[in-house]
Design a protein around this motif. Structure first.
Motif, mmCIF file in Angstrom:
data_model
loop_
_atom_site.group_PDB
_atom_site.id
_atom_site.type_symbol
_atom_site.label_atom_id
_atom_site.label_comp_id
_atom_site.label_asym_id
_atom_site.label_seq_id
_atom_site.Cartn_x
_atom_site.Cartn_y
_atom_site.Cartn_z
ATOM 1 N N ALA A 396 38.106 39.788 48.151
ATOM 2 C CA ALA A 396 38.000 41.101 48.796
ATOM 3 C C ALA A 396 39.188 42.002 48.458
ATOM 4 N N SER A 397 40.316 41.407 48.057
ATOM 5 C CA SER A 397 41.495 42.214 47.735
ATOM 6 C C SER A 397 41.299 43.014 46.447
ATOM 7 N N GLY A 398 40.360 42.586 45.588
ATOM 8 C CA GLY A 398 40.073 43.307 44.358
ATOM 9 C C GLY A 398 41.137 43.198 43.290
ATOM 10 N N ARG A 399 41.988 42.214 43.348
ATOM 11 C CA ARG A 399 43.073 42.076 42.377
ATOM 12 C C ARG A 399 42.635 41.335 41.123
ATOM 13 N N GLY A 400 41.440 40.770 41.110
ATOM 14 C CA GLY A 400 40.887 40.201 39.894
ATOM 15 C C GLY A 400 41.113 38.719 39.681
ATOM 16 N N ALA A 401 41.959 38.096 40.500
ATOM 17 C CA ALA A 401 42.213 36.673 40.300
ATOM 18 C C ALA A 401 40.983 35.841 40.650
ATOM 19 N N VAL A 402 40.265 36.258 41.688
ATOM 20 C CA VAL A 402 39.030 35.595 42.120
ATOM 21 C C VAL A 402 38.004 36.672 42.410
ATOM 22 N N THR A 403 36.790 36.483 41.917
ATOM 23 C CA THR A 403 35.707 37.412 42.194
ATOM 24 C C THR A 403 34.641 36.727 43.036
ATOM 25 N N GLU A 404 33.793 37.520 43.646
ATOM 26 C CA GLU A 404 32.756 36.976 44.535
ATOM 27 C C GLU A 404 31.858 35.950 43.833
ATOM 28 N N PRO A 405 31.378 36.212 42.606
ATOM 29 C CA PRO A 405 30.516 35.210 41.950
ATOM 30 C C PRO A 405 31.211 33.879 41.680
ATOM 31 N N GLU A 406 32.543 33.888 41.598
ATOM 32 C CA GLU A 406 33.274 32.655 41.299
ATOM 33 C C GLU A 406 33.450 31.765 42.516
ATOM 34 N N ILE A 407 33.305 32.310 43.709
ATOM 35 C CA ILE A 407 33.592 31.536 44.925
ATOM 36 C C ILE A 407 32.658 30.339 45.045
ATOM 37 N N GLY A 408 31.364 30.573 44.856
ATOM 38 C CA GLY A 408 30.400 29.481 44.979
ATOM 39 C C GLY A 408 30.661 28.373 43.967
ATOM 40 N N LEU A 409 31.030 28.756 42.753
ATOM 41 C CA LEU A 409 31.328 27.770 41.723
ATOM 42 C C LEU A 409 32.562 26.947 42.093
#
Length: 485
Positions: A396-409
């Motif tokens: 949610a911070s939008g800094r690019g280290a983690v994106t929403e699609p990557e969370i499930g993986l």
């Protein structure tokens, strides 16, 4: 510098925190030396036996040469540790002495020198056992190595560095194993003078064996738990809690199981080697020592986030008591049941070995295996919940280290494994290694973010900008000024 290059800020150092961790490790090492000194004093003070007979002489084996070597090395190590300790004391009394990195490096060298001087002498007896049974060692390394890889994969989310697990395994095989063998040898040297009586040999021998079993349980579990504690003090940043404690404890237990197996094989007839291998390296590989030290490690890991000293002592002591009690119970019950094992299967020795040994292992240590698996499962659930929240916050911070699609993986070990296999087919080993480093960096960022918001958060938690910069570097993205502030 090009726009696509990430600038990784230096990791902030915390000298007082580092000193506390090193001091704790040295205290543990001193404790092992004190235990050895107690054995020496008891040997000196043991009364002479009033009668000598064949019954009693059996319990007075000759002093092994590696044991004598350990004694000489320990006395020398104490002298080296004393000299280095005096140098540190003078440095402290002088207000820190010197400036810059040279003084810091000198202090750290002295501290690690003290640790080495106090701990390395214990490796003499395990190394002697390995040298006397090298083919058996190589065989046992195959099963123990496979088990260690399995323990590493038990960490379903963030994994501790492989070198840390190898360090735990090495402690169990060398230092913990050496301490256990040395202290059990001391018991054999001093206990007959205190316990054996020719006038009542049967009752005295029974008491001697019972106390020998208790002594073995205490010194063995203390030596193994000391390894978990030393690694905790030195590398606390990698300990997340219960899961990390269980994993390191299991690695230490595997190392101790290795040296115990090889040591027994070096002492018994070659015809009995397959039985020992089946018992210790197949059926009991993930039970007994692994189970006991995993419980002790769980207590040390759980203490990571407790703020009250009393609570920390209680949980660490509970884990250690479970390990000692489980070890003692397993040995005592196993001795009694093993006398009846052949009767359960008639005259079929093969059936007795293939079915009897697993049955005895289940009866004696099955409950402790169940307990450490249960503790590990609960720890993994807690870890998954905390990491899930932290990943959501980071995305949610939008800094690019983690994106929403990557969370499930990232939260699915199965999906990550399938992705690793796909990358391996396409890019080979180098691609898989890069993928695993990248995903572990993402999980490390999330885990440390979760820890930062916990009660009991301390200065051992690394800098969030530094962790994020590491992820962006592996992702091939640039880090702006706001990303490292």
């Amino acid at each position: 510098m090009s726009a696509g290059t990430a600038v990784v800020p230096p990791m902030p150092t915390h000298p007082p925190v580092a000193r506390r961790g090193m001091a704790g490790a040295i205290v543990v090492a001193v404790g092992l030396s004190v235990a050895y000194a107690v054995g020496q004093i008891l040997f000196w003070s043991a009364p002479d036996l009033r009668q000598w007979s064949n019954v009693i002489i059996v319990f007075l084996p000759p002093e092994p040469t590696p044991f004598k070597v350990t004694r000489v090395l320990l006395l020398s190590g104490w002298g080296v540790a004393l000299v280095l300790g005096l140098r540190l004391f003078v440095h402290w009394r002088g207000g820190g002495g010197g400036r810059g990195g040279m003084a810091v490096r000198s202090v750290r060298a002295c501290q690690f020198g003290i640790l080495g001087a106090l701990l390395l002498p214990f490796v003499a007896m395990p190394l002697a056992a390995f040298g006397n049974a090298l083919p058996q060692l190589l065989l046992c390394l195959l099963t123990s190595g496979a088990a260690l890889l399995f323990v590493h994969r038990m960490q379903l989310l963030r994994r501790m560095p492989g070198w840390l697990l190898l360090s735990g395994f090495g402690w169990g095989a060398l230092i913990g194993g050496g301490f256990g063998i040395v202290m059990m040898t001391w018991y054999q040297r001093y206990a007959p003078g205190f316990l054996l009586d020719y006038e009542r040999p049967q009752a005295e021998v029974r008491r001697y064996i019972t106390l020998m079993t208790l002594n073995a349980a205490v010194v063995t579990e203390l030596g193994k738990a000391a390894g978990v504690a030393v690694l905790f003090f030195l590398f606390r940043r990698h300990f997340d809690g219960v899961v990390s404690g269980v994993v390191i404890g299991a690695a230490v237990g595997l190392g101790y199981n290795l040296v115990e197996t090889v040591n027994f094989m070096s002492l018994i007839n070659v015809a009995h080697h397959p039985t020992q291998f089946w018992d210790r390296q197949v059926v009991g590989l993930m039970a007994t020592h692994v189970a006991f030290t995993a419980l002790a490690g769980a207590g040390i890991g759980a203490a990571r986030w407790l703020t009250e000293r009393r609570d920390r002592l209680l949980v660490v002591g509970s884990g250690l008591m479970a390990a000692v009690g489980g070890h003692f119970e397993t040995d005592m019950v196993l001795m009694r049941l093993d006398q009846h094992r052949s009767g359960w299967f008639g005259d079929d020795d093969t059936l007795s070995l293939l079915l009897g040994v697993p049955l005895l292992t289940l009866i004696t240590s099955g409950v402790f295996v169940f307990l450490y698996v249960l503790v590990l499962r609960r720890g993994l659930r807690e870890q998954a919940a905390g990491v899930s929240r932290a990943l959501g916050t980071e995305a949610a911070s939008g800094r690019g280290a983690v994106t929403e699609p990557e969370i499930g993986l990232l939260l699915s070990p199965r999906r990550r494994l399938l992705l690793e296999l796909q990358v391996w087919r396409r890019d080979g080993t180098a691609g898989v290694r890069h993928l695993m480093r990248f995903q572990q960096a993402q999980l490390d960022l999330a885990v440390q973010g979760w820890h930062r918001g916990r009660v009991g958060a301390d200065a051992f938690i690394p800098s969030e900008p530094q962790l994020r910069a590491r992820v962006l570097e592996l992702k091939g993205l640039s880090v702006g000024a706001e990303g490292v502030s």
